[in-house]
Design a protein around this motif. Structure first.
Motif, short mmCIF file in Angstrom:
data_model
loop_
_atom_site.label_atom_id
_atom_site.label_comp_id
_atom_site.label_asym_id
_atom_site.label_seq_id
_atom_site.Cartn_x
_atom_site.Cartn_y
_atom_site.Cartn_z
N TRP A 276 2.12 3.97 -9.66
CA TRP A 276 2.60 4.52 -10.80
C TRP A 276 4.32 4.54 -11.25
N ILE A 277 5.01 5.01 -12.06
CA ILE A 277 5.77 4.15 -12.53
C ILE A 277 7.09 5.61 -12.38
N HIS A 278 6.54 6.63 -12.99
CA HIS A 278 7.16 7.98 -13.26
C HIS A 278 7.03 9.12 -12.20
N ASN A 279 7.22 10.23 -11.18
CA ASN A 279 6.68 11.65 -10.27
C ASN A 279 5.50 12.39 -11.98
N ASP A 280 6.30 11.97 -12.70
CA ASP A 280 5.69 13.59 -13.71
C ASP A 280 4.54 12.61 -14.64
N ASP A 281 4.08 11.33 -14.41
CA ASP A 281 3.28 10.58 -15.45
C ASP A 281 1.85 11.77 -15.44
N LEU A 282 1.31 12.41 -14.47
CA LEU A 282 0.39 12.65 -14.51
C LEU A 282 0.16 14.30 -14.84
N ALA A 283 0.72 14.84 -15.00
CA ALA A 283 1.69 16.25 -15.16
C ALA A 283 1.51 15.73 -16.79
N LYS A 284 2.18 14.54 -17.25
CA LYS A 284 1.55 14.35 -18.74
C LYS A 284 0.18 13.89 -19.49
N LEU A 285 -0.50 13.50 -18.70
CA LEU A 285 -1.48 13.38 -19.11
C LEU A 285 -2.52 14.20 -18.96
N VAL A 286 -2.20 15.29 -17.82
CA VAL A 286 -3.56 16.66 -17.44
C VAL A 286 -3.24 17.23 -18.63
N GLU A 287 -1.58 17.24 -19.33
CA GLU A 287 -1.28 18.60 -20.33
C GLU A 287 -2.07 17.69 -22.35
N LEU B 213 0.95 -1.20 -0.32
CA LEU B 213 -0.28 0.28 0.32
C LEU B 213 0.47 0.96 0.29
N GLU B 214 1.50 1.58 0.45
CA GLU B 214 2.71 2.64 1.22
C GLU B 214 3.14 3.07 -0.14
N ARG B 215 3.63 2.23 -1.07
CA ARG B 215 4.49 2.27 -2.31
C ARG B 215 3.43 2.64 -3.70
N CYS B 216 2.34 2.51 -3.45
CA CYS B 216 1.25 2.47 -4.25
C CYS B 216 0.45 4.06 -4.25
N VAL B 217 0.60 4.61 -2.96
CA VAL B 217 -0.33 5.90 -2.67
C VAL B 217 0.86 6.55 -2.91
N LYS B 218 2.29 6.54 -2.50
CA LYS B 218 3.35 7.43 -2.21
C LYS B 218 4.12 8.07 -4.34
N SER B 219 3.37 6.48 -4.73
CA SER B 219 3.69 7.10 -6.26
C SER B 219 2.03 7.91 -7.06
N ILE B 220 1.58 8.35 -6.17
CA ILE B 220 0.34 8.61 -6.34
C ILE B 220 0.57 10.34 -5.55
N ALA B 221 0.94 9.75 -4.21
CA ALA B 221 1.16 11.60 -3.63
C ALA B 221 1.99 12.06 -4.03
N ASN B 222 3.49 11.61 -4.90
CA ASN B 222 4.53 12.23 -5.33
C ASN B 222 4.07 13.05 -6.46
N GLN B 223 2.95 12.67 -7.40
CA GLN B 223 3.13 12.91 -8.39
C GLN B 223 3.60 14.70 -8.54
N THR B 224 4.03 15.12 -9.54
CA THR B 224 4.48 16.19 -9.45
C THR B 224 3.58 17.63 -9.56
N TYR B 225 2.16 17.06 -10.55
CA TYR B 225 0.82 17.70 -10.58
C TYR B 225 0.48 17.16 -9.29
N ARG B 226 -0.09 19.00 -8.60
CA ARG B 226 -0.12 18.69 -7.33
C ARG B 226 -1.74 18.66 -7.04
N ASN B 227 -2.33 18.77 -8.10
CA ASN B 227 -3.76 19.32 -7.73
C ASN B 227 -4.76 18.54 -8.19
N ILE B 228 -4.75 17.29 -6.95
CA ILE B 228 -4.96 16.24 -6.43
C ILE B 228 -6.02 15.50 -5.29
N GLU B 229 -7.08 14.56 -5.64
CA GLU B 229 -7.59 14.07 -4.59
C GLU B 229 -7.36 13.22 -4.92
N ILE B 230 -6.76 11.92 -3.50
CA ILE B 230 -6.69 10.64 -2.98
C ILE B 230 -7.60 10.06 -1.95
#
Length: 328
Positions: A93-104, A16-33
Motif C-alpha cells: 500500500w502506498i500511503h499510511n492513511d489509505d485505510l483511514a480514508k476507506l474506513v471513513e 515481504l517486509e515492505r508489504c507487511v509494513k505498509s499495512i501494519a503502519n496504517q494510521t487506522y489501527r483496528n486491523i488484523e493481518i
C-alpha cells in the motif's frame, strides 16, 4: 470497525517486509493481518513468524502449498474483521492513511457491500509509479450493481483484481465468494460473482495499491499455454452462465463486452505458443468472434472497427503486435 487483511505468502522474501509494513503502519489501527504461508520453501515462514512476534495484530497461518486461490480462501475462513481486504505479498500500500480514508467512506455508506479503489503500477528498477485509469466520478457514490457494471464498462475500468476491493466480510462469507483452486486468472470469475451478488457498490479514485511490475516468476511475466487455456475456459464458462446471472439486459451486454476484451487478449497471446498450437487455437476461437459486436467497452469498439474492415485474421495479427509492444 475491524478490518482483516489476508496476505498469501509464497517465495517473496525480498518483498515481504515492505508489504507487511505498509499495512501494519496504517494510521487506522483496528486491523488484523493474516499472513498465509502457503508452504513457501524460502525464508518466508520464518519472516512471517518474526513479524507476528513484533505485532500482536499479525497472525500467521502455515499451510501446505495449494496456490494463491487456496491461500486466499484459507485466510478468509480465519478472518474475524467487519471488512476484508486481499493483498498480494509482492505488492504494497502506498500511503499510511489509505485505510483511514476507506474506513471513513465505509462508515458514511453502510449499505455498500464493497468499495473498489485504485492502484498504480510500481516499477522496482526505476522506483516509479504509473497510475491506473480513473473511475467514472459517478461511481464514487453508491450505485446499484447494474448501473455500476454499465459505468465500469463504458470507461474500460472493469478491473477484476481482488486486491483492489474492501468488502464486508459477512457478505463474502454468506455468498460463498471463494476463488477456484488451481485456476489462473482466478480474479475474473470471482469479481463477476462479487458484482452479481451485491446490491450496491462504489469505486473511488484513491490511489491505494502499488502493483509491482517485473517480478520474476509472476504470471504476467510467464504467459504460456496454461494461462491461455485458463482464459478460454473462463470465457466459455461465463458465456454459459450469463443468462442465469441477476443482471439486467444492458448490464449482461456489458459483461459480454468485457468477455470480448478477454477474447481479444487471448488472440493477442496466441503468438506466444508454437506455430501449430497457435493455428489450432485460432481455428477453435473463431467460433467466438461474435463477441466483438458487443462494443459497450470503448476498447472493443476500436477492435470491432478494425475487425469490420480487415476481418478476424488481420485483426488478430494487429492484436499480437500490440501484445509484443506491451511485453517489451
Amino acid at each position: 470497525m475491524k478490518v482483516s487483511f489476508v496476505i498469501p505468502v509464497y517465495k517473496v522474501e525480498q518483498y515481504l517486509e515492505r508489504c507487511v509494513k505498509s499495512i501494519a503502519n496504517q494510521t487506522y489501527r483496528n486491523i488484523e493481518i493474516l499472513l498465509v504461508d502457503d508452504g513457501s520453501p524460502d525464508t518466508c515462514p520464518e519472516l512471517c513468524d518474526k513479524y507476528a512476534s513484533e505485532d500482536t495484530r499479525i497472525n500467521v497461518l502455515h499451510k501446505v502449498n495449494g496456490g494463491l486461490s487456496d491461500a486466499r480462501n484459507y485466510g478468509t475462513k480465519e478472518a474475524t474483521g467487519d471488512y476484508l481486504i486481499y493483498v498480494d505479498s509482492d505488492d504494497f500500500w502506498i500511503h499510511n492513511d489509505d485505510l483511514a480514508k476507506l474506513v471513513e467512506i465505509a462508515i458514511v455508506n453502510p449499505n455498500v457491500d464493497f468499495i473498489g479503489f485504485n492502484c498504480s503500477y510500481y516499477f522496482t528498477d526505476k522506483d516509479k509509479y504509473s497510475p491506473w485509469a480513473l473511475y467514472d466520478n459517478r461511481l464514487s457514490t453508491p450505485q446499484e450493481k447494474n448501473e455500476a457494471v454499465k459505468l465500469l464498462t463504458s470507461t474500460s475500468s472493469m478491473v477484476m483484481s481482488a486486491w483492489m476491493k474492501m468488502m464486508k466480510r459477512q457478505f463474502v462469507v454468506d455468498n460463498e465468494l471463494t476463488f477456484i483452486k488451481g485456476q489462473l486468472s482466478e480474479d475474473i470469475p470471482w469479481f463477476l460473482n462479487l458484482l452479481d451478488c451485491c446490491k450496491e457498490c462504489m469505486f473511488v479514485n484513491l490511489n491505494v495499491y502499488a502493483y509491482r511490475q517485473g517480478v520474476a516468476g509472476s504470471i504476467t511475466n510467464n504467459i504460456g499455454q496454461r494461462n491461455i487455456d485458463s482464459l478460454i475456459n473462463i470465457v466459455e464458462t461465463e458465456l454459459k452462465k450469463i443468462d442465469k446471472r441477476s443482471f439486467d439486459k444492458e448490464a449482461r451486454d456489458c459483461i459480454m463486452s468485457f468477455l470480448a476484451y478477454e477474447y481479444s487478449i487471448i488472440l493477442g497471446y496466441l503468438q506466444l505458443l508454437d506455430n501449430q498450437t497457435a493455428k489450432d487455437k485460432y481455428e477453435y476461437l473463431k467460433q467466438y468472434q461474435y463477441l466483438l459486436k458487443y462494443t459497450q467497452d470503448p476498447k472493443i469498439r476500436k477492435v470491432n472497427y478494425v475487425y469490420s474492415i480487415l476481418g478476424l485474421k488481420l485483426t488478430t495479427r494487429l492484436l499480437q503486435m500490440k501484445v509484443r509492444n506491451v511485453m517489451k
